[in-house]
Design an enzyme around this catalytic site. Structure first.
Site, PDB file in Angstrom:
ATOM      1  CG  HIS A  25      42.400  38.744  35.481  1.00  0.00           C
ATOM      2  ND1 HIS A  25      42.650  37.973  36.603  1.00  0.00           N
ATOM      3  CD2 HIS A  25      43.397  38.432  34.598  1.00  0.00           C
ATOM      4  CE1 HIS A  25      43.714  37.228  36.398  1.00  0.00           C
ATOM      5  NE2 HIS A  25      44.201  37.484  35.193  1.00  0.00           N
ATOM      6  CB  CYS A  26      40.855  41.621  40.676  1.00  0.00           C
ATOM      7  SG  CYS A  26      39.057  41.529  40.662  1.00  0.00           S
ATOM      8  CB  ALA A  27      40.601  37.334  43.172  1.00  0.00           C
ATOM      9  NE  ARG A  29      35.677  42.788  41.541  1.00  0.00           N
ATOM     10  CZ  ARG A  29      36.023  43.848  42.247  1.00  0.00           C
ATOM     11  NH1 ARG A  29      35.516  45.022  41.942  1.00  0.00           N
ATOM     12  NH2 ARG A  29      36.873  43.749  43.243  1.00  0.00           N
TER      13      ARG A  29
END
Length: 446
Positions: A25-27, A29
């Site tokens: 996961h990113c910030a 998504r």
């Protein structure tokens, strides 16, 4: 939000936990690479209550959940730690088609260069702002500031060769040496040759000069050199590998650069840049309108990564990058349309979710806004395109162009401090305002 329920529905519609190859996961998504795409129910993923949107890009299923929320869903799905949680990019690469692989490779070469280009561009903006205030820099201070602002651009071809070697499995230090040879001070400087101040070296029918201001030849030389090195290593005895592999790589690479690859791809780059400039610089801001209106459509398809080559070429050859302003113009139009659309939604939970998807756009991340808001209604997306087109035309008419790439919207403001900041802010206001107005006109209230 019921994070357990969201996690459960994601796992169910992604084909089950056993179908997940990599989970990251990113910030904002959740990024999932699956083993079998045929088991994924994309329609159900899009309709999960509580998420901001879903899209499939670059071999990854990306689910927009939101800042501070995505990590909770991630922890629930991978609570037992049995799912691989790194290497999504590498795993996704195997699922890409040839065009996507080329674009991903381009991005992998140019993304490592963005931090230094951003730092240089921001410093240029600050210096320009100080000088606009009427402060006069002494020759010594001016020279020192030029060391900070000009060094990256002078050595940009060398940095491109280094990054290309790094991406394609060559030895980075060989890449940087080969790159430095392309712009060696012993060679006639390309800018001086172009101005007629010096003559190029003449070796038979060949005219040799430095590669200042070029990017595509450096990229091709880097790709060629990295593959040559790997080929030499495949047959070179290990006892002499340390000496003869670098020697042969550099000799073969530099001969190919000066006599074959350089001349051909310098001409190709010139043709590409002439074509791009002829469109962007169409009179009356028409080119800016075309690019400002369509750039976010490129983002949807993933083709926007190809623009990094053109942006870098602009910076290397002209010292400014008009495409940076046009990208922000396109984003501003979509942001305005998304805000107007979200505010028209009566369902409080849905409205809050959509507004939270818009926030990352102001920091240069538009996928949550696009896939979570504007693409959910074609008329909203078109409204955003119109806003971007009007803002893009304004940018070209008023010469809004910084010396930076890689940062947009709010983070890019320092780069414009001494470089038409008012024009940049006005462009954003025009893009957002037009996007809002067109959304009010085209979209029925919910």
């Amino acid at each position: 939000m019921d994070f357990n329920k969201i996690a459960q529905e994601i796992v169910l519609n992604i084909g089950g936990k056993d179908n997940i190859s990599v989970l990251e996961h990113c910030a904002t998504r959740l990024r999932i690479v699956v083993k079998d795409n045929s088991k994924v129910n994309t329609e159900n993923l899009k309709n999960i209550k509580g998420i901001g949107g879903y899209f499939y890009q670059s071999g990854q299923h990306q689910i927009i959940i939101g800042t501070g929320k995505v990590n909770k869903v991630f922890n629930i799905i991978n609570s037992d730690g049995t799912i691989k949680s790194d290497g999504a990019k590498e795993s996704a690469y195997a699922n890409l088609n040839p065009v996507q692989k080329i674009l991903r490779s381009l991005a992998d070469v140019f993304i490592p260069l963005i931090p230094v280009l951003v730092a240089t561009g921001l410093f240029m903006g600050l210096r320009g702002f100080v000088m606009q205030l009427g402060l006069t820099l002494s020759p010594e201070v001016l020279t020192l500031s030029q060391v900070v602002t000009d060094t990256v651009f002078i050595f940009l071809p060398a940095l491109v060769v280094w990054s290309t070697f790094r991406r394609f499995g060559g030895t980075p230090v060989i890449g940087i040496v080969l790159g430095l040879m392309l712009i060696a001070p012993m060679l006639p400087n390309a800018w001086e040759v172009a101005s007629g101040a010096v003559e190029p070296l003449k070796v038979g029918i060949f005219r040799i000069e430095g590669f200042q201001g070029t990017i595509l030849p450096a990229l091709i030389v880097g790709i060629f050199g990295a593959h040559v090195e790997k080929w030499i290593k495949s047959w070179m005895p290990s006892i002499v590998d340390l000496v003869f592999t670098p020697f042969l790589t550099i000799v073969i690479g530099i001969l190919a650069a000066f006599f074959v690859l350089g001349p051909i791809f310098t001409m190709v780059e010139d043709i590409i840049m002439m074509g791009v400039q002829s469109v962007i610089e169409l009179p009356f801001g028409i080119g800016g309108a075309i690019f400002g209106g369509t750039q976010q459509a490129l983002t949807v398809t993933g083709l926007h990564t190809s623009l990094m080559l053109i942006e870098t070429s602009y910076l290397a050859s002209k010292g400014v990058n008009p495409m940076n302003a046009l990208i922000t113009a396109s984003m501003a139009g979509q942001a305005g349309a998304a805000i107007a659309y979200a505010m028209s939604i009566k369902d409080k939970e849905d409205r809050t979710l959509k507004l939270s998807s818009i926030v990352p756009c102001f920091f240069g991340i538009t996928e949550p806004l696009l896939f979570g808001v504007t693409l959910s209604n074609t008329k909203v997306f078109i409204s955003g395109m119109i806003g971007g087109a009007i803002a893009g035309a304004f940018a070209m008419l008023f010469n809004v162009a910084p010396s930076v790439m890689g940062v947009t919207f709010i983070p890019a403001i320092p780069a414009y401090l001494g470089n038409n900041l008012l024009g940049y802010l006005a462009m954003i206001a025009i893009g957002m305002g037009t996007g809002m107005i067109m959304t009010k006109i085209l979209v029925k209230q919910k």
